[in-house]
Design an enzyme around this catalytic site. Structure first.
Site, PDB file in Angstrom:
ATOM      1  N   ILE A   1      -0.932   6.483   4.162  1.00 32.93           N
ATOM      2  CA  ILE A   1       0.047   6.129   5.201  1.00 32.93           C
ATOM      3  C   ILE A   1       1.247   5.390   4.611  1.00 32.93           C
ATOM      4  CG2 ILE A   1       0.447   4.700   7.247  1.00 32.93           C
ATOM      5  CD1 ILE A   1      -2.508   4.951   7.911  1.00 32.93           C
TER       6      ILE A   1
ATOM      7  N   TYR B   1     -14.968  -4.088   6.881  1.00 36.02           N
ATOM      8  CA  TYR B   1     -13.680  -3.472   7.227  1.00 36.02           C
ATOM      9  C   TYR B   1     -13.369  -3.712   8.706  1.00 36.02           C
ATOM     10  CZ  TYR B   1     -10.253   0.277   7.993  1.00 36.02           C
ATOM     11  OH  TYR B   1      -9.129   0.992   8.343  1.00 36.02           O
TER      12      TYR B   1
ATOM     13  N   GLY C   1       0.842  -1.209   0.000  1.00 37.26           N
ATOM     14  CA  GLY C   1       0.000   0.000   0.000  1.00 37.26           C
ATOM     15  C   GLY C   1       0.865   1.242   0.000  1.00 37.26           C
TER      16      GLY C   1
HETATM   17  N1  LIG Z   1      -7.446   6.558   6.629  1.00 40.68           N
HETATM   18  C1  LIG Z   1      -7.845   6.273   7.848  1.00 40.68           C
HETATM   19  O1  LIG Z   1      -8.647   7.010   8.470  1.00 40.68           O
HETATM   20  C2  LIG Z   1      -7.318   5.036   8.514  1.00 40.68           C
HETATM   21  C3  LIG Z   1      -7.572   4.864   9.898  1.00 40.68           C
HETATM   22  C4  LIG Z   1      -7.092   3.727  10.539  1.00 40.68           C
HETATM   23  C5  LIG Z   1      -6.388   2.775   9.821  1.00 40.68           C
HETATM   24  N2  LIG Z   1      -6.170   2.957   8.477  1.00 40.68           N
HETATM   25  C6  LIG Z   1      -5.434   1.908   7.775  1.00 40.68           C
HETATM   26  O2  LIG Z   1      -4.263   2.451   7.203  1.00 40.68           O
HETATM   27  C7  LIG Z   1      -3.889   1.688   6.049  1.00 40.68           C
HETATM   28  C8  LIG Z   1      -3.615   2.619   4.898  1.00 40.68           C
HETATM   29  O3  LIG Z   1      -4.782   3.365   4.623  1.00 40.68           O
HETATM   30  P1  LIG Z   1      -4.735   4.788   3.954  1.00 40.68           P
HETATM   31  O4  LIG Z   1      -5.606   5.665   4.759  1.00 40.68           O
HETATM   32  O5  LIG Z   1      -3.345   5.176   3.655  1.00 40.68           O
HETATM   33  O6  LIG Z   1      -5.538   4.450   2.592  1.00 40.68           O
HETATM   34  P2  LIG Z   1      -5.207   4.722   1.041  1.00 40.68           P
HETATM   35  O7  LIG Z   1      -4.652   6.066   0.870  1.00 40.68           O
HETATM   36  O8  LIG Z   1      -6.444   4.363   0.299  1.00 40.68           O
HETATM   37  O9  LIG Z   1      -4.080   3.643   0.746  1.00 40.68           O
HETATM   38  C9  LIG Z   1      -4.384   2.289   0.610  1.00 40.68           C
HETATM   39  C10 LIG Z   1      -3.245   1.603  -0.109  1.00 40.68           C
HETATM   40  O10 LIG Z   1      -3.574   0.216  -0.262  1.00 40.68           O
HETATM   41  C11 LIG Z   1      -3.283  -0.160  -1.623  1.00 40.68           C
HETATM   42  N3  LIG Z   1      -4.103  -1.277  -2.029  1.00 40.68           N
HETATM   43  C12 LIG Z   1      -5.452  -1.376  -2.068  1.00 40.68           C
HETATM   44  N4  LIG Z   1      -5.806  -2.590  -2.516  1.00 40.68           N
HETATM   45  C13 LIG Z   1      -4.659  -3.273  -2.761  1.00 40.68           C
HETATM   46  C14 LIG Z   1      -4.378  -4.579  -3.235  1.00 40.68           C
HETATM   47  N5  LIG Z   1      -5.354  -5.445  -3.554  1.00 40.68           N
HETATM   48  N6  LIG Z   1      -3.082  -4.951  -3.360  1.00 40.68           N
HETATM   49  C15 LIG Z   1      -2.094  -4.077  -3.046  1.00 40.68           C
HETATM   50  N7  LIG Z   1      -2.291  -2.839  -2.589  1.00 40.68           N
HETATM   51  C16 LIG Z   1      -3.572  -2.439  -2.451  1.00 40.68           C
HETATM   52  C17 LIG Z   1      -3.560   1.099  -2.426  1.00 40.68           C
HETATM   53  O11 LIG Z   1      -2.813   1.111  -3.639  1.00 40.68           O
HETATM   54  P3  LIG Z   1      -3.307   0.627  -5.093  1.00 40.68           P
HETATM   55  O12 LIG Z   1      -4.720   1.085  -5.263  1.00 40.68           O
HETATM   56  O13 LIG Z   1      -2.297   1.266  -5.980  1.00 40.68           O
HETATM   57  O14 LIG Z   1      -3.167  -0.862  -5.084  1.00 40.68           O
HETATM   58  C18 LIG Z   1      -2.973   2.163  -1.490  1.00 40.68           C
HETATM   59  O15 LIG Z   1      -1.592   2.264  -1.676  1.00 40.68           O
HETATM   60  C19 LIG Z   1      -5.029   0.707   5.827  1.00 40.68           C
HETATM   61  O16 LIG Z   1      -4.683  -0.545   6.372  1.00 40.68           O
HETATM   62  C20 LIG Z   1      -6.183   1.311   6.599  1.00 40.68           C
HETATM   63  O17 LIG Z   1      -7.091   0.328   7.017  1.00 40.68           O
HETATM   64  C21 LIG Z   1      -6.606   4.064   7.825  1.00 40.68           C
END
Ligand SMILES: NC(=O)c1ccc[n+]([C@@H]2O[C@H](COP(=O)([O-])OP(=O)(O)OC[C@H]3O[C@@H](n4cnc5c(N)ncnc54)[C@H](OP(=O)(O)O)[C@@H]3O)[C@@H](O)[C@H]2O)c1
Length: 339
Positions: free
Chosen positions: A18, A155, A13
């Site tokens: 993040i 989720y 990711g």
């Molecule tokens: N944002 C929040 O409020 C929040 C809060 C708590 C925890 N989190 C956790 O933090 C982590 C990162 O989230 P984020 O907020 O940075 O979200 P984000 O900006 O949407 O990033 C998600 C990443 O996951 C990748 N991804 C999605 N499906 C994939 C797949 N099948 N194979 C490989 N890569 C994949 C996406 O890249 P591609 O589309 O290029 O594959 C992207 O790089 C997640 O685990 C999320 O649950 C987020």
């Protein structure tokens, strides 16, 4: 644990949010970073930024829902840089909707990417790490690993599953006396592209994070800390820590607070219409970004995480004092009550 500058770090990711903030932070400190996600253009953009800041990067386009691709990611990391010090399992997708409105394919996909993706990541990382007899695995949980949020059922299930899986493999490694650290990171809501990337069925509205919202760089800082200090789990943001504390004390009370005056739906719904574009089954084209669109609301550091959560004794003291204070208050009863 080695200093960051000497580490080889694998990040899933890494094209957005993040993962991308962490990749840039590791790279800026001189780490060799292996970048994994599905969007090649975005990963190459991050690699260029890391190389410009003096780090080294290697792109491996990977869908974490596919075991052969995750296995290949570990092989490519070792082939390119010789070993793996830190593996961050971070990739995730989401859909904001009631479970009744979600298809079986959507439910399956969220579990497959978020939960199985991390299970595959751990299994792939453990091969080289067990041979080296060293390494750090960092799994991205959430406050939702403890506390449920409405309209996120699959989720939340995936994040609860990650917490259980992380605790269980830590036990296996301890039983084997294998010096590999396993850490769960638990952020609250963040300003990342996650909410634009998610599929939404919210009456045509775009989804949004519930305030207070933290900047993803605060999580990246905590991840770098975990890569150099063995910790069991690290909650990011005082609000996430408070939600988890209250959940342990009274889950029924947190349910009521979350649903009061429709907050559970209202606070997760943007006024802007949903654009119908999401990354559930395929990446969104473009070069990606670290931040979402709530920059003016985002809190850029967490005193709680930096100075209390990262130090287990301080954390225990704070929560014990709060617990004792709350019990004393409850015993005293409402103001004016006779004793
Ligand atoms: N944002 C929040 O409020 C929040 C809060 C708590 C925890 N989190 C956790 O933090 C982590 C990162 O989230 P984020 O907020 O940075 O979200 P984000 O900006 O949407 O990033 C998600 C990443 O996951 C990748 N991804 C999605 N499906 C994939 C797949 N099948 N194979 C490989 N890569 C994949 C996406 O890249 P591609 O589309 O290029 O594959 C992207 O790089 C997640 O685990 C999320 O649950 C987020």
């Amino acid at each position: 644990m080695k200093p960051i500058a000497e580490q080889v770090v694998v990040i899933t990711g890494a094209s957005s949010g993040i993962g991308r903030a962490s990749a840039l932070a590791f790279g800026a400190k001189g780490a060799r970073v292996v970048l994994a996600a599905r969007n090649r253009d975005a990963l190459e953009h991050v690699a260029t930024q890391i190389e410009a800041s003096g780090g080294q990067a290697h792109v491996v386009v990977t869908d974490v829902a596919e075991w052969p691709q995750v296995e290949r990611l570990a092989e490519q990391a070792v082939q390119r840089f010789g070993h793996i010090d830190t593996w961050l399992n971070n990739a995730a997708v989401n859909e904001h909707a009631s479970v009744l409105d979600m298809t079986i394919e959507e439910l399956d996909r969220i579990i497959q990417v978020n939960l199985m993706g991390q299970i595959y990541g751990v299994k792939a990382a453990l091969g080289p790490m067990r041979r080296q007899r060293s390494g750090t695995i960092i799994n991205m949980g959430s406050a939702a690993s403890n506390r449920a949020v409405p309209l996120h059922s699959a989720y939340v299930a995936s994040k609860h599953g990650i917490a259980g899986f992380t605790d269980s493999i830590r036990l296996d490694l301890m039983r084997e006396e294998m010096p590999i650290t396993v850490t769960l990171i638990q952020p609250g809501f963040l300003d990342t592209p996650f909410f634009h990337n998610a599929r939404a069925k919210l009456g045509g509205h775009q989804s949004r994070p519930i305030p207070p919202i933290y900047a993803p760089e605060v999580v990246a800082e905590t991840i770098l800390f975990a890569a150099t200090h063995p910790r069991r789990n690290l909650v990011v943001g005082g609000q996430a820590a408070m939600a988890i504390f209250l959940e342990k004390l009274s889950p029924g009370l947190v349910d009521k607070l979350m649903l009061a005056r429709g907050a559970g739906f209202r606070l997760q719904t943007e006024n802007t219409p949903d654009d119908g574009v999401d990354n559930l089954f395929a990446p969104i084209p473009g070069t990606g970004a670290v931040r979402g669109t709530w920059g003016n609301e985002a809190i850029v550091s967490s005193f709680y995480t930096r100075h209390i959560e990262c130090y287990p004794n301080r954390k225990r003291m704070l929560w014990a004092a709060l617990g004792i204070g709350l019990v004393a208050l409850a015993r005293r009863g409402p103001p004016g009550a006779s004793r």
